[in-house]
Design an enzyme around this catalytic site. Sequence first.
Site, PDB file in Angstrom:
ATOM      1  N   SER A  52       0.793  -1.236   0.000  1.00 35.38           N
ATOM      2  CA  SER A  52       0.000   0.000   0.000  1.00 35.38           C
ATOM      3  C   SER A  52       0.822   1.282   0.000  1.00 35.38           C
ATOM      4  O   SER A  52       0.248   2.375  -0.032  1.00 35.38           O
ATOM      5  CB  SER A  52      -0.955   0.016   1.192  1.00 35.38           C
ATOM      6  N   LYS A  55      -0.182   3.737  -2.598  1.00 30.53           N
ATOM      7  CA  LYS A  55      -1.250   4.732  -2.498  1.00 30.53           C
ATOM      8  C   LYS A  55      -0.727   6.172  -2.459  1.00 30.53           C
ATOM      9  O   LYS A  55      -1.474   7.109  -2.770  1.00 30.53           O
ATOM     10  CB  LYS A  55      -2.141   4.437  -1.295  1.00 30.53           C
ATOM     11  N   SER A 109      -5.765   3.413   4.579  1.00 31.30           N
ATOM     12  CA  SER A 109      -5.277   2.496   3.545  1.00 31.30           C
ATOM     13  C   SER A 109      -6.388   1.615   2.984  1.00 31.30           C
ATOM     14  O   SER A 109      -6.179   0.428   2.702  1.00 31.30           O
ATOM     15  CB  SER A 109      -4.134   1.622   4.092  1.00 31.30           C
ATOM     16  N   LYS A 214       2.952   6.510   5.585  1.00 29.04           N
ATOM     17  CA  LYS A 214       2.173   5.510   4.850  1.00 29.04           C
ATOM     18  C   LYS A 214       2.701   4.125   5.188  1.00 29.04           C
ATOM     19  O   LYS A 214       3.903   3.876   5.133  1.00 29.04           O
ATOM     20  CB  LYS A 214       2.244   5.724   3.334  1.00 29.04           C
TER      21      LYS A 214
END
Length: 321
Positions: A52, A55, A109, A214
Amino acid sequence: MIKKLFAAALLSISSAAAFAVPFGSQSVLVVEDDTGKVLLEKNAGAIVPIASLTKLMTAMVILDAKQDMNELIEIDRSDVDTLKHSTSRVPVGASIPRADVLQLALMSSDNRAAASLARTYPGGQLAFKAAVRRKIAALGMTNTVIEEPTGLSPNNRSTAADLVKMAQAASHYKEITDRTTDAKNLVSINSREVEFHNTNRLVGAKGWDIGLSKTGYTQEAGRCLIMNIKAAGKNATMVLLNAGASSARILDALNIRRYLAGEEATSGRVARASGPMKASTGGPRITAGSGRVVKARATVRAKAKVVPIKKKVVVLRKRRN
């Protein structure tokens, strides 16, 4: 003169020894933002799945398109994850403003949120993928391939060196830094306020001044983390890839912050608000980086040594509620 050189050598050895600890992440890169110096490094050129962390790229491409952030996006059945069958608290059929969908994709997420952002990109998913390829090229991420917006596919691959470039670019988007540093937020779904939390439990934790965050996880990618932090008056971007457990990833981040502050590393356990947790103690060891400068869009290479950083008080940044 000889005495000075001997003292400097001892100081360098002491600094390296302090950080000769087992890091749980298989790839590590820490770069000082203001100078571009590599502070810590381990397997920074290894090409691996990034989960992820993808993203952040999705968010930049969406924001570059300057779409109406108040426009409602209806979550479609095609947004549901059929690859990993991951769960989501965002129901099919819900209509959510694009700004909140971006919040869910970055802070929590959420995979359906990220998929819907790509699906509603001007020109659709093919145009989105083309925009991602252009962004990758513009950032000089020469060892990166991103095929879809969520990171669920193991074909989304990169290196720690490339991901530092992505993180530093993302840090220039206020919409991204604000959303990734929210510990929690309320989102209206089907006329009901639903509370979502950040997937990075360090966000909002005492002593942490985080400017960008993140997380990522798939079985292929392991536990991953990108953060921009401030410690001892220095801003640094860290990339941690393929840790075996969340606790190992957290301990790696803690040791990096300690390094920036000129403190000794911690091994074995790391404390958190809800109590202690075990961390990985196995795997290869990592030592201080060289302190060389990483030029913009340049490939980062391995091995070097660093001048120790003087300890300063860490100031906790006030986050947006």
